[in-house]
Enzyme design. Structure first.
Site, PDB file in Angstrom:
ATOM      1  N   TRP A 190      68.301  61.857  44.003  1.00 17.23           N
ATOM      2  CA  TRP A 190      68.019  63.289  43.454  1.00 17.23           C
ATOM      3  C   TRP A 190      69.408  63.294  42.441  1.00 17.23           C
ATOM      4  CZ3 TRP A 190      71.056  67.642  43.123  1.00 17.23           C
ATOM      5  CH2 TRP A 190      70.695  68.948  42.687  1.00 17.23           C
TER       6      TRP A 190
ATOM      7  N   CYS B 213      69.398  63.321  47.835  1.00 20.21           N
ATOM      8  CA  CYS B 213      69.380  61.728  48.036  1.00 20.21           C
ATOM      9  C   CYS B 213      69.347  61.581  49.665  1.00 20.21           C
ATOM     10  CB  CYS B 213      70.882  61.033  47.529  1.00 20.21           C
ATOM     11  SG  CYS B 213      70.875  61.262  46.048  1.00 20.21           S
TER      12      CYS B 213
ATOM     13  N   GLU C 207      66.187  88.006  48.789  1.00 26.56           N
ATOM     14  CA  GLU C 207      65.567  86.929  49.337  1.00 26.56           C
ATOM     15  C   GLU C 207      64.021  86.599  48.617  1.00 26.56           C
ATOM     16  OE1 GLU C 207      66.218  84.120  50.643  1.00 26.56           O
ATOM     17  OE2 GLU C 207      64.449  83.515  51.448  1.00 26.56           O
TER      18      GLU C 207
ATOM     19  N   LYS D 135      62.535  83.505  46.782  1.00 27.45           N
ATOM     20  CA  LYS D 135      61.297  82.705  47.053  1.00 27.45           C
ATOM     21  C   LYS D 135      60.244  82.574  45.848  1.00 27.45           C
ATOM     22  CE  LYS D 135      62.077  81.269  49.776  1.00 27.45           C
ATOM     23  NZ  LYS D 135      63.022  81.131  50.734  1.00 27.45           N
TER      24      LYS D 135
ATOM     25  N   LYS E   8      65.872  70.030  49.746  1.00 29.80           N
ATOM     26  CA  LYS E   8      66.321  70.693  51.028  1.00 29.80           C
ATOM     27  C   LYS E   8      67.456  70.902  51.364  1.00 29.80           C
ATOM     28  CE  LYS E   8      64.398  72.883  54.481  1.00 29.80           C
ATOM     29  NZ  LYS E   8      63.943  74.289  54.203  1.00 29.80           N
TER      30      LYS E   8
ATOM     31  N   HIS F 229      70.719 101.545  34.481  1.00 32.56           N
ATOM     32  CA  HIS F 229      71.944 101.225  33.707  1.00 32.56           C
ATOM     33  C   HIS F 229      71.809 100.208  32.881  1.00 32.56           C
ATOM     34  CE1 HIS F 229      73.906 104.324  36.235  1.00 32.56           C
ATOM     35  NE2 HIS F 229      73.126 104.153  37.324  1.00 32.56           N
TER      36      HIS F 229
ATOM     37  N   GLU G 182      61.979  80.280  43.101  1.00 31.44           N
ATOM     38  CA  GLU G 182      61.937  78.811  43.452  1.00 31.44           C
ATOM     39  C   GLU G 182      60.659  78.002  43.403  1.00 31.44           C
ATOM     40  OE1 GLU G 182      63.138  79.274  48.269  1.00 31.44           O
ATOM     41  OE2 GLU G 182      64.215  77.355  47.189  1.00 31.44           O
TER      42      GLU G 182
ATOM     43  N   ASN H  40      74.514  57.970  49.039  1.00 33.97           N
ATOM     44  CA  ASN H  40      74.417  59.368  48.999  1.00 33.97           C
ATOM     45  C   ASN H  40      75.820  60.031  48.639  1.00 33.97           C
ATOM     46  OD1 ASN H  40      71.922  59.270  49.910  1.00 33.97           O
ATOM     47  ND2 ASN H  40      72.149  60.255  51.786  1.00 33.97           N
ATOM     48  N   GLY H  41      75.757  61.080  47.986  1.00 31.39           N
ATOM     49  CA  GLY H  41      77.126  61.781  47.875  1.00 31.39           C
ATOM     50  C   GLY H  41      77.637  61.314  46.577  1.00 31.39           C
TER      51      GLY H  41
HETATM   52  C1  AGP Z   1      65.977  78.483  50.453  1.00 32.56           C
HETATM   53  O1  AGP Z   1      64.659  78.671  50.178  1.00 32.56           O
HETATM   54  C2  AGP Z   1      66.600  77.259  49.434  1.00 32.56           C
HETATM   55  N1  AGP Z   1      65.827  76.172  49.655  1.00 32.56           N
HETATM   56  C3  AGP Z   1      68.088  77.260  49.576  1.00 32.56           C
HETATM   57  O2  AGP Z   1      68.616  78.535  49.145  1.00 32.56           O
HETATM   58  C4  AGP Z   1      68.872  77.044  50.955  1.00 32.56           C
HETATM   59  O3  AGP Z   1      68.663  78.123  51.789  1.00 32.56           O
HETATM   60  C5  AGP Z   1      70.461  76.563  50.736  1.00 32.56           C
HETATM   61  O4  AGP Z   1      70.460  75.656  50.006  1.00 32.56           O
HETATM   62  C6  AGP Z   1      71.266  76.682  51.911  1.00 32.56           C
HETATM   63  O5  AGP Z   1      70.687  75.616  52.936  1.00 32.56           O
HETATM   64  P1  AGP Z   1      71.160  75.536  54.185  1.00 32.56           P
HETATM   65  O6  AGP Z   1      70.654  76.983  54.897  1.00 32.56           O
HETATM   66  O7  AGP Z   1      70.652  74.300  54.788  1.00 32.56           O
HETATM   67  O8  AGP Z   1      72.617  75.497  54.148  1.00 32.56           O
END
Ligand code: AGP
Length: 599
Positions: A74, A2, A474, A478, A594, A497, A481, A98-99
């Protein structure tokens, strides 16, 4: 997640609010809305989906005014719908929020007799709470101060009262709320990128009630006028154009060579690492790296490197689990919190717990003045600039760069690395790695061709050993997501295993093969999956050509210690092109935000 915007001034508020909402888009949202004083009447317009839908409705209704509030939502409480979208209005009060109000059930019990609550949101209950207090005392500032006492959890709220025309109020608790003014008016937002003001001073609301009128800005604490903490805006963080790239993600991958140099420029002087807190580094018995998502993956590599190079016990923790794993006492420990945004609620909660347990907190953060930066005892900044794509790319390699410096510095302090060795390593990272990354970017057409073939699959595995395994975590994140392909990262030797039963000719395996120390062992694991029909894509340097594969992304020859940088860019581009060929919304993947500001 949000986002909040508020404006009051000489210009068209609808335009200012829509500008702010568009700037907040990158955080991820599923509905949006604004409320504006159209004359002396408050009119709300909200819609599901993109801001464009809200914008079209505003035009249709001919909405105009000089003061209002806006929100990107969101969903947390209740489905995505216009009914649940913000702003919410109860009585004379309209709010965006927000929150989470953690005590919303309790508040609901008290307020439901008096108010007809039509949404599933905690926000509507908070709105009713503020309205009920305002009705009792008829003083907006006092009402908001009382409301603050009664709402539990972290939040930021912008409020307008229908009988106080052209005034916006803002309050918050552990959630960012920033205020600014320029010759055109007063602005309030949860994120600096949303504020369309000229380069002026910014105020951070913490314990104050912010009051924005068309010609003045004031802050109150316990009824007294105060001036809150202020700071200068980082222009770099406000620049968010695609510059001709089709997506922010692709643009941000292209920025990685410069980001690494910029990050090193801040802390390496004449080849020597200079941190602003040299002495503290010798005093820890152990280190705990705590983060979420991509930042956590950077931390995993960090823990591995620090133990190997400096010999200091170092572990990593998933931030959202930390409160359940936390030891009784962390004195003598360094808690390293890594976060791009510096606002991730889980990481912030972990930071606070670590400090309560007497750890020294080191924040590795991209956003200056963010909550993690402010609450950490010591801070190292990744100079990645604003990262807009939800999928983190340049922030990850910048986090790796800082973590490498930390490992080198600790190894030097522990006398496991000489000053000359430190200088050589920094030199290699500064001079060779950015160019090596550029070489990977140059073969992006070839990576795209490979990716196109894999775009049809629905499941994939990433395998590797040692540092390659940590990178796989990672790489796999990627891919899932942004392309929505289900993928898992596995230690190459662990597959047999149990999980190898999932391997079929329809399950591609992507093997990371950069570490010479584990090369032959990973090659054996590649043979095992190939024998079961898997198509294997190998990402590695020239030695990788020796193994059996179906496709190869060849990385430039570098010191294997630094291979995570080139491998990262290769798997980021791979995921990007897979998603592109699947027609996905790359910069704004479904359900994601984000900056994840709820725990
Ligand atoms: C990564 O592509 C993500 N969007 C997500 O995992 C992100 O890294 C995570 O939410 C942590 O965010 P931050 O680095 O802003 O704390």
């Amino acid at each position: 997640m949000c986002g909040i915007i508020g404006y009051c001034g000489k210009e068209d508020a609808v335009e200012k609010l829509l500008y702010g909402l568009k700037a907040l888009e990158y955080r991820g949202y599923d509905s949006a809305g604004i409320a504006v004083f159209d004359g002396d009447e408050v009119i709300s317009v909200k819609s599901e989906g993109r801001i464009g839908n809200t914008e079209a409705l505003c035009k249709e209704k001919g909405l105009q005014g000089f003061c209002g509030i806006g929100h990107t939502r969101w969903a947390t409480h209740g489905e995505v719908s216009v009914r649940n979208a913000h702003p919410h209005t109860k009585g004379r009060t309209t709010i965006v929020h927000n929150g989470i109000a953690e005590n919303y059930n309790e508040l609901n019990r008290k307020l439901k007799e008096r108010y007809d609550l039509i949404s599933d949101t905690d926000t509507e209950i908070v709105c009713a709470l503020i309205d009920s207090i305002y009705s009792e005392i008829e003083d907006p500032i006092e009402a908001l101060e009382i409301a603050k006492e009664r709402i539990n959890g972290s939040y930021a709220i912008a409020v307008i009262f229908s009988d106080i025309v052209d005034t916006v109020y803002g309050i918050c608790q552990d959630s960012p709320l920033i205020v600014s003014e320029d010759e055109n008016g007063m602005y309030l937002a949860s994120d600096i990128t949303a504020i369309d003001s000229t380069d002026k001073l910014y105020y951070r609301v913490t314990n104050e009630v912010a009051v924005l009128c068309r010609d003045k800005l004031q802050f109150y604490r316990k009824g007294e006028k105060v001036i809150p903490e202020s700071f200068n805006a980082d222009r770099n963080m406000r620049k968010c154009e695609k510059d001709g790239f089709s997506h922010f993600m692709l643009k941000e991958i292209h920025e990685e060579p410069d980001v690494i140099k910029r990050t090193l420029d801040r802390y390496v002087i004449d080849g020597i690492i200079r941190f602003p807190f040299e002495d503290i580094l010798t005093s820890f018995r152990s280190i705990r790296i705590i983060a979420c998502g991509t930042a956590l993956h950077a931390g995993m590599t960090g823990a591995y490197l620090i133990e190997k190079m400096a010999g200091i016990p170092c572990r990593y923790e998933v931030a959202s689990e930390f409160r359940y794993n936390a030891p009784e006492d962390m004195s003598g420990e360094l808690a390293v919190i890594i976060s791009q945004s510096g606002e991730t609620a889980d990481s912030l909660a972990a930071l606070r717990i670590a400090k309560e347990l007497s750890a020294v907190a080191l924040g590795i953060v991209n956003v200056e003045n963010s909550s993690v930066a402010r609450e950490s005892d010591i801070v190292l900044y990744t100079s990645a600039g604003a990262e807009i794509a939800v999928a983190s790319t340049k922030a990850y390699t910048a986090q790796l760069a800082i973590i490498y410096l930390l490992a080198f510095k600790l190894a030097y302090k522990k006398r496991r690395l000489s000053l000359n060795e430190q200088r050589d390593l920094c030199d290699c990272l500064y001079r060779e790695i950015p160019d090596a990354i550029r070489e990977v970017i140059e073969i992006k057409e070839q990576i795209e061709k490979t990716a196109k073939k894999y775009a049809v699959c629905e499941n994939a595995f990433y395998i590797g050993r040692g540092m390659d395994h940590l990178l796989c975590e990672e790489a796999s994140l990627k891919l899932k997501e942004i392309s929505y392909i289900h993928s898992e990262a596995y230690a190459a030797g662990e597959l047999k295993h149990g999980t190898i039963s999932l391997i079929t000719e329809k399950t591609p395996v992507i093997a990371l093969l950069t570490d010479p120390f584990v090369f032959s062992k990973t090659v054996s694991n590649i043979r095992e999956v190939k024998a079961r029909g898997a198509e294997v894509l190998v990402i590695g340097m020239s030695k990788a050509e020796e193994c059996e594969y179906d496709a190869l992304i060849s990385l430039p020859e570098t010191d294997p210690l630094f291979a995570p940088f080139t491998a990262a860019v290769a798997f980021q581009l791979f995921a990007y092109y897979v998603a592109l060929h699947r027609g996905c919304d790359i910069d704004k993947p479904r359900n994601l935000a984000k900056s994840v500001t709820v725990e």
